[in-house]
Write an enzyme that holds these catalytic residues in place. Structure first.
Site, PDB file in Angstrom:
ATOM      1  N   GLU A  78       1.262   4.857   1.855  1.00  0.00           N
ATOM      2  CA  GLU A  78       1.734   4.027   2.893  1.00  0.00           C
ATOM      3  C   GLU A  78       3.095   3.262   2.309  1.00  0.00           C
ATOM      4  OE1 GLU A  78       1.484   4.719   6.081  1.00  0.00           O
ATOM      5  OE2 GLU A  78      -0.401   5.950   5.896  1.00  0.00           O
ATOM      6  N   CYS A 116       6.191  -4.654   5.274  1.00  0.00           N
ATOM      7  CA  CYS A 116       6.665  -3.179   5.158  1.00  0.00           C
ATOM      8  C   CYS A 116       7.459  -3.258   6.294  1.00  0.00           C
ATOM      9  CB  CYS A 116       5.727  -2.311   5.170  1.00  0.00           C
ATOM     10  SG  CYS A 116       4.287  -2.437   6.262  1.00  0.00           S
TER      11      CYS A 116
HETATM   12  P1  NAD Z   1       3.376  -2.349  -5.557  1.00  0.00           P
HETATM   13  O1  NAD Z   1       3.981  -0.903  -5.346  1.00  0.00           O
HETATM   14  O2  NAD Z   1       4.243  -3.003  -6.806  1.00  0.00           O
HETATM   15  O3  NAD Z   1       1.916  -2.462  -5.964  1.00  0.00           O
HETATM   16  C1  NAD Z   1       0.902  -2.182  -4.929  1.00  0.00           C
HETATM   17  C2  NAD Z   1      -0.380  -1.661  -5.461  1.00  0.00           C
HETATM   18  O4  NAD Z   1      -0.136  -0.777  -6.509  1.00  0.00           O
HETATM   19  C3  NAD Z   1      -0.844  -3.183  -6.559  1.00  0.00           C
HETATM   20  O5  NAD Z   1      -2.261  -2.995  -6.371  1.00  0.00           O
HETATM   21  C4  NAD Z   1      -0.351  -2.798  -7.951  1.00  0.00           C
HETATM   22  O6  NAD Z   1      -1.197  -3.474  -8.781  1.00  0.00           O
HETATM   23  C5  NAD Z   1      -0.693  -1.250  -7.907  1.00  0.00           C
HETATM   24  N1  NAD Z   1       0.226  -0.397  -8.896  1.00  0.00           N
HETATM   25  C6  NAD Z   1       1.424  -0.963  -9.427  1.00  0.00           C
HETATM   26  N2  NAD Z   1       1.673   0.126 -10.310  1.00  0.00           N
HETATM   27  C7  NAD Z   1       0.877   0.938 -10.424  1.00  0.00           C
HETATM   28  C8  NAD Z   1       0.601   2.262 -11.197  1.00  0.00           C
HETATM   29  N3  NAD Z   1       1.361   2.542 -12.052  1.00  0.00           N
HETATM   30  N4  NAD Z   1      -0.363   3.139 -10.918  1.00  0.00           N
HETATM   31  C9  NAD Z   1      -1.282   2.594 -10.285  1.00  0.00           C
HETATM   32  N5  NAD Z   1      -1.208   1.441  -9.034  1.00  0.00           N
HETATM   33  C10 NAD Z   1      -0.200   0.755  -9.657  1.00  0.00           C
HETATM   34  O7  NAD Z   1       3.875  -3.129  -4.057  1.00  0.00           O
HETATM   35  P2  NAD Z   1       3.745  -4.570  -3.784  1.00  0.00           P
HETATM   36  O8  NAD Z   1       4.591  -5.270  -4.490  1.00  0.00           O
HETATM   37  O9  NAD Z   1       2.468  -5.043  -4.017  1.00  0.00           O
HETATM   38  O10 NAD Z   1       3.842  -4.478  -2.106  1.00  0.00           O
HETATM   39  C11 NAD Z   1       4.947  -4.364  -1.740  1.00  0.00           C
HETATM   40  C12 NAD Z   1       5.325  -2.824  -1.160  1.00  0.00           C
HETATM   41  O11 NAD Z   1       4.137  -2.445  -0.294  1.00  0.00           O
HETATM   42  C13 NAD Z   1       6.507  -2.796  -0.239  1.00  0.00           C
HETATM   43  O12 NAD Z   1       7.240  -1.653  -0.713  1.00  0.00           O
HETATM   44  C14 NAD Z   1       6.054  -2.659   1.245  1.00  0.00           C
HETATM   45  O13 NAD Z   1       6.875  -2.226   2.080  1.00  0.00           O
HETATM   46  C15 NAD Z   1       4.721  -1.739   0.928  1.00  0.00           C
HETATM   47  N6  NAD Z   1       3.796  -1.800   2.036  1.00  0.00           N
HETATM   48  C16 NAD Z   1       3.530  -0.923   2.833  1.00  0.00           C
HETATM   49  C17 NAD Z   1       2.828  -1.115   3.900  1.00  0.00           C
HETATM   50  C18 NAD Z   1       2.497   0.148   4.817  1.00  0.00           C
HETATM   51  O14 NAD Z   1       1.658   0.307   5.529  1.00  0.00           O
HETATM   52  N7  NAD Z   1       3.322   1.138   4.806  1.00  0.00           N
HETATM   53  C19 NAD Z   1       1.821  -1.972   4.182  1.00  0.00           C
HETATM   54  C20 NAD Z   1       2.061  -3.122   3.245  1.00  0.00           C
HETATM   55  C21 NAD Z   1       3.170  -3.071   2.020  1.00  0.00           C
END
Ligand code: NAD
Length: 461
Positions: free
Chosen positions: A250, A284
């Protein structure tokens, strides 16, 4: 609970990371130190996955009704701690206590909704070409679910994954965002106190590149369910795809809100403001593109700008997030913490980099258009397709937009927003990989279908 340090939660116990290291977590509102979180790595993930693996068969042996009953107990326990949980979320994220309470309530509602699914959990029966044969379907758990989430609405993000995952009979290893460790830990503690068996929900804290990557790579993780950015999602899909694990992503959005020339402008301005700036634009579903018909452009623009100047979006999550937003054109507010002014940009080409990249902050871009066709093609000219909204008095325009907008959610005369517990949520294109979270659709993420063939009279078959 000791909030000076947030440990891992493995097999029902709070434990520090194997490394013994801790990461600092600062309050977005004033940049003061809030807590420290365990800096976990592969050894911690191994221990958590092993605990989940041990606990899962016994958990799956319970009836789904009893697993649903436990979801209800957890939701009730969360409700009894509504205030403490909301205060924690407000401190971790910098959002207002009212906004945090709304999110706590949303997480609780997800528990109640999921609990009810334990008494539905419907399959199908069907016929077969062979005589005396009945075919029925039943759901089966996947095993160990690796859950990785964003910081933006921390408790609902946990609830949307953990409740359906455990209802379906899986055991979980949750890797919360490094920006919101404490609310995830509190959720797991509440689950244990409500009676969830040890090992069914484990929490491994730490950085994405360390704890997160180790979880995605782990061969005993049967499902990777991820909510976060498209960049991280792409990397996760590549890694988990190599071992053909089930992967549900997501991801982000560059959501558009369209204001037609027959829109009720007060309503459109109100929803555009909330869609662009609430939760500091860290949604998001945030409306980061506002598409306005030429005849009402000037009037909408002047009202929107006037109200945007008064809007308090709250701080963003971190110094790094703030720096990225300043680079994109936002202005830092001169006070302690991670505050930027709500920012409205104009004159950006629809195909410019800023129009295509998700900024995840209180920045939105205005675009003038001549008619609905132009609006729809602008809306769809995006790598993302999560949500979209239109403001119009015309049913015809509303229906055409609903049919043609490339999005998982369309709203008429409201904001670009997420969904309620009973509504499937997710997007198209780079907003996800086609799954829907929440709703009964979430059960498809956390279970597999099995077809069972019953031959009632083998002698005649
Ligand atoms: P992010 O991708 O930086 O991090 C999300 C999670 O992934 C965190 O727990 C992070 O520690 C982990 N992560 C980071 N790098 C990783 C790797 N290499 N391997 C495994 N895990 C890793 O995102 P963010 O800044 O926390 O959140 C913002 C993003 O989330 C935005 O793009 C937003 O649109 C999206 N989002 C989507 C939804 C949805 O339902 N579609 C809901 C909320 C947020």
């Amino acid at each position: 609970m000791n909030w000076e340090q947030v440990p891992n939660h493995v097999d029902g116990k709070d434990v520090p990371a194997a490394s013994g290291e801790w990461l600092d977590k600062f309050r977005p509102a004033d940049a003061s130190l809030l807590t420290q979180l365990a800096r976990s790595g592969p050894a911690d993930v191994d221990a958590a996955v092993a605990a989940a693996h041990r606990a899962q068969p016994g958990w799956a042996d319970r009836t789904v009704v009893s697993r649903g009953d436990l979801c209800r107990e957890i939701a009730l326990a969360l409700r009894s701690q509504r205030e403490e949980l909301s205060e924690l979320v407000a401190a971790e994220t910098g959002k207002s206590i009212d906004a945090a309470r709304g999110e706590t309530d949303a997480a609780i509602e997800m528990g109640f909704f999921t609990a009810g699914e334990g008494r539905r959990y419907y399959g199908r029966t069907t016929t077969a070409s062979m005589e005396h044969r009945t075919v029925l379907t039943m759901r089966q758990p996947l095993g160990v679910a690796g859950l990785l989430i964003s910081f933006n609405t921390p408790l609902p993000n946990v609830a949307w994954k953990v409740f359906p995952a455990i209802l379906c009979g899986n055991a979980c290893v949750l890797k919360p965002s490094e920006h919101t460790p404490a609310s995830a830990h509190a959720f797991a503690t509440t689950c244990r106190e409500a009676g969830l068996p040890d090992g069914v929900l484990n929490v491994v804290q730490g950085l994405g590149s360390e704890a997160g990557a180790a979880l995605v790579e782990h061969p005993d993780v049967d499902l990777v369910s991820f909510t976060g950015s498209a960049a991280t999602g792409r990397r996760i899909n590549e890694t988990a795809g190599r071992r053909l694990a089930k992967v549900c992503l997501e991801l982000g959005g560059k959501n558009a809100l369209v204001v037609c020339d027959d829109a009720a402008l007060d309503n459109a301005v109100r929803w555009a403001l909330a869609s662009a700036f609430s939760n500091a634009g860290q949604r998001c579903a945030a409306a980061s593109r506002i598409v306005v018909f030429d005849p009402v452009y000037d009037e909408f623009r002047s009202r929107f700008l006037a109200e945007a100047r008064e809007y308090d979006p709250g701080p963003v999550i971190s110094e790094e997030a703030l720096a990225r937003l300043v680079e994109a054109g936002a202005e830092r507010i001169d006070r302690p913490g991670y505050w930027v002014e709500p920012t409205v940009l104009e004159g950006i080409a629809p195909d410019a980099e800023l129009s295509c990249r998700e900024l995840f902050g209180p920045i939105t871009i205005l675009y003038p258009v001549g008619d609905l066709d132009e609006a729809v093609s602008l809306v769809n000219d995006s790598p993302y397709g999560l949500t979209a909204a239109i403001h119009t008095a015309s049913i015809h325009r509303a229906m055409r937009f609903a049919e043609q907008a490339q999005a998982g959610v369309v709203v008429v005369n409201g904001g670009t927003h997420g969904s309620e517990p009973h509504m499937g949520f997710g997007g198209v294109k780079q907003s996800g990989t086609g799954w829907r979270e929440a709703g009964v659709e979430a059960l498809d993420v956390y279970s597999d279908w099995k077809y069972v063939n019953l031959i009632a009279d083998p002698a005649k078959a």
